[in-house]
Design a protein around this motif. Structure first.
Motif, PDB file in Angstrom:
ATOM      1  N   VAL A  28       0.821  -1.248  -0.058  1.00 13.57           N
ATOM      2  CA  VAL A  28      -0.120   0.021   0.019  1.00 13.57           C
ATOM      3  C   VAL A  28       0.830   1.413   0.012  1.00 13.57           C
ATOM      4  N   ILE A  29       2.017   1.231   0.974  1.00  9.34           N
ATOM      5  CA  ILE A  29       2.751   2.608   1.000  1.00  9.34           C
ATOM      6  C   ILE A  29       3.556   2.728  -0.371  1.00  9.34           C
ATOM      7  N   SER A  30       3.996   1.374  -1.217  1.00  2.08           N
ATOM      8  CA  SER A  30       4.565   1.719  -2.346  1.00  2.08           C
ATOM      9  C   SER A  30       3.683   2.386  -3.521  1.00  2.08           C
ATOM     10  N   SER A  31       2.328   2.188  -3.483  1.00  8.33           N
ATOM     11  CA  SER A  31       1.419   2.689  -4.156  1.00  8.33           C
ATOM     12  C   SER A  31       1.151   4.160  -4.128  1.00  8.33           C
ATOM     13  N   LEU A  32       1.576   4.908  -3.087  1.00  7.36           N
ATOM     14  CA  LEU A  32       1.203   6.089  -2.623  1.00  7.36           C
ATOM     15  C   LEU A  32       2.441   7.039  -3.466  1.00  7.36           C
ATOM     16  N   ASP A  33       2.068   8.104  -3.684  1.00  5.50           N
ATOM     17  CA  ASP A  33       2.860   9.103  -3.945  1.00  5.50           C
ATOM     18  C   ASP A  33       3.429  10.117  -2.871  1.00  5.50           C
ATOM     19  N   LEU A  34       4.534   9.781  -2.451  1.00  8.18           N
ATOM     20  CA  LEU A  34       5.058  10.547  -1.308  1.00  8.18           C
ATOM     21  C   LEU A  34       6.349  11.372  -1.594  1.00  8.18           C
ATOM     22  N   THR A  35       6.331  11.610  -3.030  1.00 11.80           N
ATOM     23  CA  THR A  35       7.690  12.619  -3.148  1.00 11.80           C
ATOM     24  C   THR A  35       7.572  13.943  -2.876  1.00 11.80           C
ATOM     25  N   ASN A  36       6.477  14.624  -2.525  1.00 11.63           N
ATOM     26  CA  ASN A  36       6.180  15.939  -2.224  1.00 11.63           C
ATOM     27  C   ASN A  36       5.605  15.923  -0.885  1.00 11.63           C
ATOM     28  N   PRO A  37       6.039  16.837   0.033  1.00 11.71           N
ATOM     29  CA  PRO A  37       5.604  17.188   1.227  1.00 11.71           C
ATOM     30  C   PRO A  37       4.197  17.895   1.037  1.00 11.71           C
ATOM     31  N   VAL A  38       3.411  17.341   1.936  1.00 14.92           N
ATOM     32  CA  VAL A  38       1.907  18.051   1.917  1.00 14.92           C
ATOM     33  C   VAL A  38       1.952  19.524   2.807  1.00 14.92           C
ATOM     34  N   HIS A  39       1.612  20.548   1.898  1.00 13.27           N
ATOM     35  CA  HIS A  39       1.522  21.982   2.191  1.00 13.27           C
ATOM     36  C   HIS A  39       0.618  21.915   3.372  1.00 13.27           C
ATOM     37  N   GLY A  40       1.188  22.717   4.608  1.00 13.34           N
ATOM     38  CA  GLY A  40       0.343  22.904   5.582  1.00 13.34           C
ATOM     39  C   GLY A  40       0.108  21.714   6.562  1.00 13.34           C
ATOM     40  N   TYR A  41       0.786  20.719   6.496  1.00 10.72           N
ATOM     41  CA  TYR A  41       0.829  19.421   7.319  1.00 10.72           C
ATOM     42  C   TYR A  41       1.428  19.854   8.498  1.00 10.72           C
ATOM     43  N   GLU A  42       0.734  19.706   9.722  1.00 15.91           N
ATOM     44  CA  GLU A  42       1.416  19.577  10.927  1.00 15.91           C
ATOM     45  C   GLU A  42       1.101  18.441  11.896  1.00 15.91           C
ATOM     46  N   PRO A  43       2.194  17.576  11.915  1.00 14.86           N
ATOM     47  CA  PRO A  43       1.840  16.517  12.762  1.00 14.86           C
ATOM     48  C   PRO A  43       1.705  16.737  14.433  1.00 14.86           C
ATOM     49  N   ARG A  44       1.003  16.032  14.907  1.00 15.24           N
ATOM     50  CA  ARG A  44       0.563  16.129  16.517  1.00 15.24           C
ATOM     51  C   ARG A  44       1.112  14.866  16.978  1.00 15.24           C
ATOM     52  N   SER A  45       1.387  14.959  18.357  1.00 16.13           N
ATOM     53  CA  SER A  45       1.557  13.840  19.110  1.00 16.13           C
ATOM     54  C   SER A  45       0.458  12.967  19.103  1.00 16.13           C
ATOM     55  N   GLY A  46       0.712  11.490  18.967  1.00 17.63           N
ATOM     56  CA  GLY A  46      -0.483  10.613  18.822  1.00 17.63           C
ATOM     57  C   GLY A  46      -0.839  10.228  17.303  1.00 17.63           C
ATOM     58  N   PRO A  57       1.122  12.894   6.047  1.00 17.46           N
ATOM     59  CA  PRO A  57       0.039  12.136   6.863  1.00 17.46           C
ATOM     60  C   PRO A  57      -0.365  10.854   6.178  1.00 17.46           C
ATOM     61  N   CYS A  58      -0.802  10.062   7.105  1.00 14.95           N
ATOM     62  CA  CYS A  58      -1.386   8.849   6.727  1.00 14.95           C
ATOM     63  C   CYS A  58      -2.932   8.767   6.757  1.00 14.95           C
ATOM     64  N   THR A  59      -3.489   8.951   5.341  1.00 10.57           N
ATOM     65  CA  THR A  59      -4.819   9.127   5.081  1.00 10.57           C
ATOM     66  C   THR A  59      -5.544   8.014   4.615  1.00 10.57           C
ATOM     67  N   ASP A  60      -4.844   6.976   4.108  1.00 10.29           N
ATOM     68  CA  ASP A  60      -5.097   5.602   3.843  1.00 10.29           C
ATOM     69  C   ASP A  60      -5.638   4.809   4.450  1.00 10.29           C
ATOM     70  N   LYS A  61      -7.163   4.672   4.587  1.00 12.95           N
ATOM     71  CA  LYS A  61      -8.007   3.862   5.586  1.00 12.95           C
ATOM     72  C   LYS A  61      -7.389   2.545   5.926  1.00 12.95           C
ATOM     73  N   LYS A  62      -6.934   1.781   4.869  1.00  9.74           N
ATOM     74  CA  LYS A  62      -6.232   0.598   5.168  1.00  9.74           C
ATOM     75  C   LYS A  62      -5.029   0.577   5.847  1.00  9.74           C
ATOM     76  N   LEU A  63      -4.315   1.265   5.413  1.00 11.27           N
ATOM     77  CA  LEU A  63      -2.895   1.623   6.443  1.00 11.27           C
ATOM     78  C   LEU A  63      -3.273   1.870   7.886  1.00 11.27           C
TER      79      LEU A  63
END
Length: 164
Positions: free
Chosen positions: A64-82, A130-136
């Motif tokens: 699943v991860i290999s099928s995603l396009d992870l080349t560019n950062p997501v604008h405005g993504y601010e990870p939070r604890s948890g 961000p991990c938005t894929d429901k399966k992941l």
């Protein structure tokens, strides 16, 4: 000085945990062996492992991860604890599921825990997606925390060597 006190506290905590673990052990009637793979060693009595059934799930996660396009950062993504995120591991450059343990620090790094392997590291925001894929998100953590019972710590004369 602080380092020695920190090590003393860590050793005391480990010995206390070992003592509690010994006291709470009950002989199991189900003694069938299981195959495991140790993926992270925290200290002499604390490890993370994967069971033999994890390998198929890990393959699915990697697919699943290999099928995603992870080349560019997501604008405005601010990870939070948890949060569960995808993180590029510094040693191999591959992407893995990770749980954000601590938000951004003074150096601009996030502390992450690789939930399928049990290891941790600090990474910059550029290494996170961000991990938005429901399966992941739906897969359970594959790293199982374990403590080894009846393990004595190193004798005093070998403590420094054993802790390094």
């Amino acid at each position: 000085k602080d380092n020695k006190n920190g090590k003393k506290e860590k050793n005391a905590e480990r010995e206390s945990r070992n003592s509690r673990n010994r006291d709470s052990l009950v002989a199991s009637k189900n003694r069938s062996p299981i195959n495991v793979r140790v993926t992270e060693v925290v200290d002499a009595t604390h490890v993370y492992l994967q069971t033999s059934s994890s390998s198929k799930v890990i393959e699915e996660i990697e697919e699943v991860i290999s099928s995603l396009d992870l080349t560019n950062p997501v604008h405005g993504y601010e990870p939070r604890s948890g949060d569960i995120a995808l993180c590029q591991f510094s040693l191999d450059g591959n992407w893995y599921r990770a749980k954000i343990q601590q938000g951004v620090d003074s150096k601009g790094c996030y502390s992450v825990f690789y939930m399928d392997y049990g290891n941790s590291e600090k990474v910059k925001a550029e290494s996170l997606r961000p991990c938005t894929d429901k399966k992941l998100v739906g897969f359970p953590e594959q790293a199982k925390e374990a403590f080894l019972a009846f393990v004595d710590t190193a004798p005093k004369q070998y403590k420094t060597f054993a802790e390094d």
